[in-house]
Design a protein around this motif. Structure first.
Motif, PDB file in Angstrom:
ATOM      1  N   ALA A  27       8.462  34.305  39.745  1.00 12.75           N
ATOM      2  CA  ALA A  27       8.410  33.701  38.407  1.00 12.75           C
ATOM      3  C   ALA A  27       8.801  34.716  37.341  1.00 12.75           C
ATOM      4  N   ALA A  28       9.422  34.233  36.270  1.00  9.10           N
ATOM      5  CA  ALA A  28       9.785  35.109  35.151  1.00  9.10           C
ATOM      6  C   ALA A  28       8.548  35.616  34.430  1.00  9.10           C
ATOM      7  N   SER A  29       7.504  34.793  34.374  1.00 11.98           N
ATOM      8  CA  SER A  29       6.261  35.176  33.701  1.00 11.98           C
ATOM      9  C   SER A  29       5.086  34.889  34.617  1.00 11.98           C
ATOM     10  N   ALA A  30       4.405  35.941  35.060  1.00 14.35           N
ATOM     11  CA  ALA A  30       3.238  35.761  35.928  1.00 14.35           C
ATOM     12  C   ALA A  30       2.099  35.089  35.163  1.00 14.35           C
ATOM     13  N   ASP A  31       1.974  35.382  33.865  1.00  9.78           N
ATOM     14  CA  ASP A  31       0.939  34.741  33.050  1.00  9.78           C
ATOM     15  C   ASP A  31       1.128  33.223  33.059  1.00  9.78           C
ATOM     16  N   TYR A  32       2.371  32.800  32.798  1.00 12.95           N
ATOM     17  CA  TYR A  32       2.653  31.367  32.748  1.00 12.95           C
ATOM     18  C   TYR A  32       2.462  30.737  34.125  1.00 12.95           C
ATOM     19  N   LEU A  89      -9.028  28.138  32.103  1.00 13.04           N
ATOM     20  CA  LEU A  89      -7.997  28.754  31.274  1.00 13.04           C
ATOM     21  C   LEU A  89      -8.585  29.821  30.357  1.00 13.04           C
ATOM     22  N   GLU A  90      -9.800  29.572  29.866  1.00 16.87           N
ATOM     23  CA  GLU A  90     -10.476  30.582  29.040  1.00 16.87           C
ATOM     24  C   GLU A  90     -10.777  31.830  29.865  1.00 16.87           C
ATOM     25  N   MET A  91     -11.300  31.642  31.071  1.00 14.46           N
ATOM     26  CA  MET A  91     -11.587  32.785  31.931  1.00 14.46           C
ATOM     27  C   MET A  91     -10.307  33.515  32.333  1.00 14.46           C
ATOM     28  N   LEU A  92      -9.222  32.763  32.544  1.00 13.24           N
ATOM     29  CA  LEU A  92      -7.946  33.391  32.859  1.00 13.24           C
ATOM     30  C   LEU A  92      -7.511  34.306  31.716  1.00 13.24           C
ATOM     31  N   GLU A 121      -6.665  39.737  29.650  1.00 12.81           N
ATOM     32  CA  GLU A 121      -6.863  40.684  28.564  1.00 12.81           C
ATOM     33  C   GLU A 121      -7.594  41.935  29.035  1.00 12.81           C
ATOM     34  N   ARG A 122      -8.427  41.798  30.053  1.00  9.76           N
ATOM     35  CA  ARG A 122      -9.170  42.939  30.573  1.00  9.76           C
ATOM     36  C   ARG A 122      -8.459  43.633  31.720  1.00  9.76           C
ATOM     37  N   GLY A 123      -7.223  43.248  31.958  1.00 15.49           N
ATOM     38  CA  GLY A 123      -6.399  43.975  32.895  1.00 15.49           C
ATOM     39  C   GLY A 123      -6.552  43.597  34.354  1.00 15.49           C
ATOM     40  N   VAL A 124      -7.200  42.453  34.642  1.00 16.27           N
ATOM     41  CA  VAL A 124      -7.294  42.017  36.032  1.00 16.27           C
ATOM     42  C   VAL A 124      -5.882  41.665  36.519  1.00 16.27           C
ATOM     43  N   ALA A 125      -5.486  42.188  37.655  1.00 15.05           N
ATOM     44  CA  ALA A 125      -4.124  42.005  38.155  1.00 15.05           C
ATOM     45  C   ALA A 125      -3.841  40.542  38.476  1.00 15.05           C
ATOM     46  N   HIS A 126      -2.608  40.119  38.192  1.00 16.57           N
ATOM     47  CA  HIS A 126      -2.210  38.737  38.479  1.00 16.57           C
ATOM     48  C   HIS A 126      -2.415  38.398  39.956  1.00 16.57           C
ATOM     49  N   PHE A 183     -22.227  37.955  24.405  1.00 13.71           N
ATOM     50  CA  PHE A 183     -20.943  37.313  24.676  1.00 13.71           C
ATOM     51  C   PHE A 183     -20.026  38.246  25.464  1.00 13.71           C
ATOM     52  N   HIS A 184     -19.930  39.493  25.024  1.00 15.00           N
ATOM     53  CA  HIS A 184     -18.993  40.405  25.664  1.00 15.00           C
ATOM     54  C   HIS A 184     -19.523  41.007  26.953  1.00 15.00           C
ATOM     55  N   ARG A 185     -20.811  41.017  27.142  1.00 16.54           N
ATOM     56  CA  ARG A 185     -21.317  41.400  28.455  1.00 16.54           C
ATOM     57  C   ARG A 185     -20.838  40.394  29.493  1.00 16.54           C
ATOM     58  N   GLY A 186     -20.897  39.105  29.115  1.00 15.04           N
ATOM     59  CA  GLY A 186     -20.438  38.072  30.037  1.00 15.04           C
ATOM     60  C   GLY A 186     -18.936  38.125  30.254  1.00 15.04           C
ATOM     61  N   GLN A 187     -18.167  38.319  29.160  1.00 13.78           N
ATOM     62  CA  GLN A 187     -16.716  38.324  29.300  1.00 13.78           C
ATOM     63  C   GLN A 187     -16.217  39.545  30.054  1.00 13.78           C
ATOM     64  N   ALA A 188     -16.928  40.682  29.934  1.00 14.64           N
ATOM     65  CA  ALA A 188     -16.497  41.896  30.607  1.00 14.64           C
ATOM     66  C   ALA A 188     -16.594  41.762  32.116  1.00 14.64           C
ATOM     67  N   GLU A 189     -17.410  40.804  32.584  1.00 12.28           N
ATOM     68  CA  GLU A 189     -17.596  40.633  34.021  1.00 12.28           C
ATOM     69  C   GLU A 189     -16.609  39.643  34.632  1.00 12.28           C
ATOM     70  N   VAL A 190     -15.664  39.162  33.848  1.00 11.60           N
ATOM     71  CA  VAL A 190     -14.707  38.188  34.358  1.00 11.60           C
ATOM     72  C   VAL A 190     -13.837  38.825  35.435  1.00 11.60           C
ATOM     73  N   THR A 191     -13.705  38.159  36.573  1.00  9.72           N
ATOM     74  CA  THR A 191     -12.849  38.599  37.663  1.00  9.72           C
ATOM     75  C   THR A 191     -11.986  37.429  38.109  1.00  9.72           C
TER      76      THR A 191
END
Length: 334
Positions: free
Chosen positions: A303-308, A218-221, A226-231, A193-201
């Motif tokens: 935007a006030a929140s880049a995540d949102y 939204l899950e991949m976002l 969480e892994r620090g990929v820049a907005h 599971f985490h090998r796959g999630q660690a590769e999220v870009t």
């Protein structure tokens, strides 16, 4: 861990502790219990910091319509003295048709208010910080069990090592593991599971968005953030994917080689764009390009929140694909 939900008619309740997830769950449990018993109840959610005493008095005053009321006052550790005095006075003679929940984030400040509420017969949800390895392991085990699965001791250790101590992240990962693997979760499942999630870009997110996978994108976002990929990188990947799909769609050929030469793109990128462009109309892609342009400005400070801003843009793009693709299909059938 948070206590069991109170009876809906409980007049006083304190939610106390540093663990934000447990506090929010405890409040949610009270809310659900109240509305199950009183579907027409009035809900008032207030923040103690800066709250005028008069506003509190208004929501605590007897209702003219006789409906049950739920009043949640959050962050009472930061309440001013006058507000604490008002809450303390109310606890001495609470309204039987009102459920008051005070939320205290822990610490010594204003803890006397919690003691007063308890002395008046109020119930308490203890939401202390989960920091010991044993308590964290118990939390993970309970989350997996609640999702309908089981997890081995070595898998618990592997999950905590991979995710860290944040309870929301642990809860989300535990739920997703059960959804992906079901049954018993072992260390191998956690590793896969985490090998796959660690590769999220950002491009992983963009691919899900372009094919209209709202939940997946939204899950991949979430994992990317969480892994620090820049907005900005995520926004750029979404914009690049949309633009490439539009360029491929705009040319009157489906030949990969011709498209690659015309667009000066590698064949593999053309093939991917052709796949992602299915289900899109030209009008829809043009609208999506506009959303991507707005997103680019949002993540660079508008935007006030880049995540949102990212989540909102993803939802809008998926909705555009669904609406315009449906319209295009309807026109082709006429």
């Amino acid at each position: 861990m948070a206590a069991a939900p109170p009876a809906p008619t409980s007049r006083l309740r304190a939610v106390v502790g540093e663990e934000e997830l447990l506090r929010s769950r405890a409040v949610a449990a009270v809310r659900a219990a109240v509305f199950e018993r009183h579907p027409q109840a009035e809900l008032h959610e207030l923040t103690a910091l800066g709250l005028p005493v008069g506003q509190l008095a208004d929501v605590l005053a007897p209702s003219l319509f006789g409906e049950h009321r739920l009043v949640v006052v959050s962050g009472v550790q930061e309440a001013a003295g006058a507000l604490v005095d008002a809450l303390t006075a109310y606890c001495k003679d609470p309204d039987p048709e009102l459920t008051l929940v005070v939320v205290h984030h822990g610490g010594k400040r204003n803890e006397a208010l919690v003691k007063t509420l308890t002395a008046a017969g109020g119930a308490v949800d203890e939401c202390a910080k989960i920091s010991s390895p044993g308590d964290r392991a118990a939390f993970v085990r309970n989350e997996v069990r609640s999702a309908g699965g089981r997890i081995t001791p070595d898998a618990i250790g592997a999950l905590v090592d991979a995710v860290g101590g944040d309870l929301r992240a642990l809860s989300s990962a535990a739920t997703q593991l059960v959804a992906d693997f079901g049954g018993t979760i072992d260390a191998d499942a956690v590793a896969r599971f985490h090998r796959g999630q660690a590769e999220v870009t950002g491009f992983t997110v963009a691919e899900r968005v372009l094919v209209g996978d709202r939940t997946g994108s939204l899950e991949m976002l979430r994992w990317a953030l969480e892994r620090g990929v820049a907005h900005v990188l995520i926004a750029d990947a979404i914009a690049d994917g949309i633009r490439t799909a539009a360029r491929v769609t705009s040319l009157n050929t489906a030949n990969t080689g011709d498209l690659a030469r015309a667009l000066k793109l590698p064949p593999w990128k053309v093939k991917k764009a052709q796949t992602q462009a299915r289900g899109w109309s030209i009008d829809g892609l043009q609208q999506a390009i506009g959303v991507a342009a707005e997103l680019n400005a949002d993540v660079k400070g508008v935007a006030a929140s880049a995540d949102y801003a990212l989540e909102r843009a993803i939802r809008r793009i998926v909705d555009i694909r669904a609406a315009t693709g449906r319209d295009a299909r309807a026109r082709s059938l006429r």
